[in-house]
Design a protein around this motif. Structure first.
Motif, PDB file in Angstrom:
ATOM      1  N   LEU A  61       0.810  -1.221   0.000  1.00  0.00           N
ATOM      2  CA  LEU A  61       0.000   0.000   0.000  1.00  0.00           C
ATOM      3  C   LEU A  61       0.844   1.271   0.000  1.00  0.00           C
ATOM      4  O   LEU A  61       0.538   2.211  -0.745  1.00  0.00           O
ATOM      5  N   ALA A  95      -7.038   4.407  -2.332  1.00  0.00           N
ATOM      6  CA  ALA A  95      -6.173   4.319  -1.156  1.00  0.00           C
ATOM      7  C   ALA A  95      -7.001   4.200   0.119  1.00  0.00           C
ATOM      8  O   ALA A  95      -6.686   3.391   1.006  1.00  0.00           O
ATOM      9  N   GLY A 154       0.366   3.787  -2.984  1.00  0.00           N
ATOM     10  CA  GLY A 154      -0.091   5.132  -2.646  1.00  0.00           C
ATOM     11  C   GLY A 154       0.858   6.201  -3.137  1.00  0.00           C
ATOM     12  O   GLY A 154       0.425   7.254  -3.622  1.00  0.00           O
TER      13      GLY A 154
END
Length: 395
Positions: free
Chosen positions: A14, A63, A18
């Motif tokens: 992530l 996100a 992101g």
């Protein structure tokens, strides 16, 4: 919701995704619009594409959704999803379009991240995407069913029966079904989409709040002409070309930020053209003779720029327990110093148990929301409507 294997992969990747998503989303849109130019021409807001806000909104939603799956694995973020689903339904989005988005989004992810996108990483993020898409498809199907239409079939001709100039750059259009059919029900605070043909053949769509009360024979929408370079192509077209007797293509009413049915106090806070959903809510409260305590807060450049100023006074005069607090940046004539400049809630009484509704520029809504939270209003009781892509108020 997310499988155990995918959870560990998404948690590990992530941060990288992101960090790269600001590069991924513009590439995704370029790829998708090159293959499907009709989507940019007739569905996506070309102004938001040009200024980049759509890309930031998509990045934020992906996100946030992935993060929520990790933080609350047993919960689905329905509040976030509902906002997106209502906007999609207002545009007539259908399930097959999610497959198109998936293809070009994952092509862009692979191109930007390169070798970092292993089969395992691709499979994990594919699961995230389809969890989100599947939930949205189901929500949108329920919204279409609730409106009594087939999936995506939201459009109908409406005739302009009256046009009223509210200010130099705001006009109200009063609409009735051109086919003579019934006026669909809606909830106070909801909006409709208007699809407008443009000189280059595009049919661009914009959303406008309903400023009338439910249950009438007409819909009222107020449109602000957007200045700048480029100017708002839809608002300019409506202001320049649309007159009484013309027919507009209008969608079904949607929107998840609606006046609650409680009997407690209400705070309606707006700035500029953000007054429109508040006027719709006030119209309903006045029409039903509501005894609820109502606090109205509004900020504008000046009296001449304040759309629905007289109507605001008329509506609140009909309510037994209403107070109005207006700030002008450039007041005309005598005006209290404490009401000059930007909205300041420090001198406004905030009743216990209040439910607040906000609409206006993001900095205004973020500021008002922050002040309300500082004064003890729970975040769950503060709702906001964003006219453009929802970039969130927590950033």
């Amino acid at each position: 919701m997310l499988s155990e294997k995918s959870t560990s992969v998404v948690r590990a990747t992530l941060p990288a995704v992101g960090a790269a998503i600001a590069d991924i989303t513009p590439l995704f849109y370029r790829k998708m619009f090159a293959a499907h130019p009709e989507l940019l021409r007739d569905l996506f807001n070309r102004g938001n594409q040009a200024n980049g806000t759509q890309s930031r909104a998509l990045a934020g939603s992906i996100a946030v959704f992935a993060g929520l799956l990790l933080e609350h694995p047993d919960e689905r973020p329905d509040r976030m999803l509902a906002r997106i689903a209502h906007k999609h339904a207002s545009l007539g989005i259908t399930a097959d379009q999610y497959t198109i988005v998936h293809r070009y989004l994952f092509e862009a992810i692979a191109e930007v991240l390169g070798d970092a996108v292993t089969p395992e990483v691709a499979a994990a993020w594919d699961e995230v995407y389809w969890l989100m898409a599947g939930a949205l498809i189901a929500m949108e199907a329920r919204l279409y069913a609730g409106a009594g239409v087939e999936d995506g079939d939201v459009w109908r001709p409406w005739r302009v029966v009256h046009r009223q100039e509210e200010t130099a750059d705001v006009a109200t259009f009063v609409l009735r079904p051109a086919d003579g059919g019934p006026v669909p029900p809606f909830k106070p605070g909801q909006y409709v989409s208007v699809r407008v043909p443009l000189p280059d053949g595009a049919r661009q769509i914009r959303q406008y709040s309903l400023v009338c009360a439910p249950g009438g024979e007409e819909w009222w929408i107020s449109v602000k002409r957007i200045a700048g370079d480029p100017a708002g192509e839809v608002s300019d077209r409506l202001h320049t070309d649309v007159r009484e007797g013309d027919v507009l293509t209008v969608g079904e009413p949607f929107g998840d930020v609606v006046l609650d049915e409680e009997d407690g106090p209400v705070l309606l806070a707006s700035a500029g053209i953000g007054c429109t959903p508040m006027i719709g809510m006030l119209s309903h409260l006045a029409d039903t003779g509501s005894p609820r305590p109502v606090t109205v807060v509004h900020g504008d450049r000046g009296p001449a720029d304040h759309a629905h100023r007289e109507r605001l006074e008329l509506l609140t005069d009909k309510l037994p327990d209403a107070s109005v607090h207006v700030w002008y940046e450039r007041p005309e004539g005598p005006w209290p110093a404490e009401r000059t400049g930007y909205v300041d809630l420090s001198g406004v009484e905030i009743p216990e148990g209040v439910r607040a509704y906000l609409c206006g520029p993001v900095p205004f809504m973020r500021s008002v929301r922050t002040r309300l939270l500082e004064r003890g209003v729970p975040a769950s009781r503060v709702h906001y409507e964003s006219f453009g892509p929802d970039l969130g108020l927590d950033a």
